[in-house]
Design an enzyme around this catalytic site. Structure first.
Site, PDB file in Angstrom:
ATOM      1  CG  ASP A  29     -11.846   5.045  -8.271  1.00 16.85           C
ATOM      2  OD1 ASP A  29     -11.028   5.193  -9.194  1.00 16.85           O
ATOM      3  OD2 ASP A  29     -12.188   3.927  -7.837  1.00 16.85           O
ATOM      4  CD  GLU A  45      -3.571   4.960 -10.544  1.00 14.70           C
ATOM      5  OE1 GLU A  45      -3.418   3.802 -10.994  1.00 14.70           O
ATOM      6  OE2 GLU A  45      -4.074   5.199  -9.436  1.00 14.70           O
ATOM      7  NE  ARG A  93      -3.833   0.176   0.511  1.00 13.32           N
ATOM      8  CZ  ARG A  93      -4.851  -0.110  -0.306  1.00 13.32           C
ATOM      9  NH1 ARG A  93      -5.036   0.633  -1.391  1.00 13.32           N
ATOM     10  NH2 ARG A  93      -5.669  -1.119  -0.045  1.00 13.32           N
ATOM     11  CG  HIS A  98      -2.179   2.414  -8.217  1.00 13.92           C
ATOM     12  ND1 HIS A  98      -2.516   3.558  -7.538  1.00 13.92           N
ATOM     13  CD2 HIS A  98      -3.217   1.560  -8.036  1.00 13.92           C
ATOM     14  CE1 HIS A  98      -3.703   3.394  -6.962  1.00 13.92           C
ATOM     15  NE2 HIS A  98      -4.151   2.188  -7.254  1.00 13.92           N
ATOM     16  NE  ARG A 123      -2.313  -5.427  -6.985  1.00 14.36           N
ATOM     17  CZ  ARG A 123      -3.223  -4.910  -6.180  1.00 14.36           C
ATOM     18  NH1 ARG A 123      -2.989  -3.744  -5.627  1.00 14.36           N
ATOM     19  NH2 ARG A 123      -4.340  -5.547  -5.930  1.00 14.36           N
TER      20      ARG A 123
END
Length: 286
Positions: free
Chosen positions: A203, A259, A63, A159, A89
């Site tokens: 978002d 991102e 995170r 990201h 990831r």
């Protein structure tokens, strides 16, 4: 530039490479996920947000920092059978090369398909992430190659969790006129704010995003991309942040994801075809 040997360290219990330029600019990259967890420009402070509750290890996503999203974004596809945000990831990458010059340093990490990835996604692939630091600049280049016999589409994103002094103080310029998809409100619209401000959860995927400028008090951070034609702007806001086990309850106030991504128009690679995308950050003033 010539070959170099940067020091290895340990972050979140995982081996990490410290890519360091002669002028003091540095970035720290976990082999787990090919994950950049720190970027400190020469003479400046940390620019990335890494959650103090972040964890790392096989099957775990870190995170904060810069997770590499491939070959799908979130659960939008192009292959919705894959885990959320794909398979890059959460896997161990390999250090491929290290190079340094008088005012520049870079390292390239590589991830290749194996039996485990082919069980999830039946394609051969090579993915490379090149991390370059110099002075006030960080360059992240993602390269994908299809060494196999099948043709496959993919989405990708870097990201990036940017550290901010306080979310309410942040201004993001450059999105005006961009069409966006809002995943919170489930709507689509065109951005009409020349200077975007933030107050909580957001978002959005902005299509065909140009160069951006993040303002945070006296700090100015220029953001440029090539090949990553979309911009994702994300913050969980207070309610969703409180529900995340790997974030402190107030962590949403110290970060903003900006991102570079390729989502709205996924790339398709045939046998022996390749693609690359780049996201660059330059600290103009601190």
């Amino acid at each position: 530039m010539s070959d170099a040997s940067f020091p290895m360290t340990e972050v979140l219990g995982q081996p990490a490479l410290c890519v360091r330029a002669p002028d003091g600019a540095q970035a720290t990259v976990l082999l787990h996920g090919g994950h950049v967890v720190s970027w400190i420009p020469a003479g400046a402070d940390e620019q990335l947000y890494l959650s103090p509750k972040a964890v790392a290890g096989p099957g775990l996503a870190v995170r904060g920092g810069v997770p590499v999203i491939f070959p799908q974004f979130e659960q939008r596809g192009p292959d919705v059978s894959l885990p959320r945000h794909g398979l890059a990831r959460q896997r161990a990458w390999t250090l491929d090369s290290q190079r340094a010059g008088r005012d520049h340093a870079q390292a390239t990490l590589v991830l290749r398909d194996d039996e485990a990835t082919r069980a999830l996604w039946p394609h051969a692939f090579t993915l490379e992430l090149t991390v370059s630091v110099s002075g006030a600049r960080l360059d992240l280049e993602l390269y994908a190659h299809n060494p196999g016999t099948t043709t496959w589409p993919f989405a990708a994103a870097l990201h990036t969790y940017l550290a901010v002094s306080e979310l309410g103080q942040v201004r993001l310029q450059g999105l005006e006129g961009c069409h966006y998809v809002d995943s919170v409100l489930r709507t689509e619209a065109v951005e009409d704010h020349p200077e975007k401000r933030f107050h909580g959860e957001i978002d959005r995927i902005y299509a065909q995003a140009p160069s951006l400028l993040l303002r945070d008090g006296p700090r100015r951070l220029a953001i440029e991309t090539e090949g990553l034609t979309d911009a994702v702007i994300w913050n969980p806001g207070p309610d969703k942040c409180a529900a995340l086990k790997d974030m402190p309850a107030d962590g949403w106030q110290q970060m903003l994801c900006v991102e570079g991504a390729r989502i709205m128009q996924p790339v398709t690679l045939g046998p022996d075809e390749s693609w690359s995308g780049r996201q660059s950050f330059t600290l103009l003033s601190a």
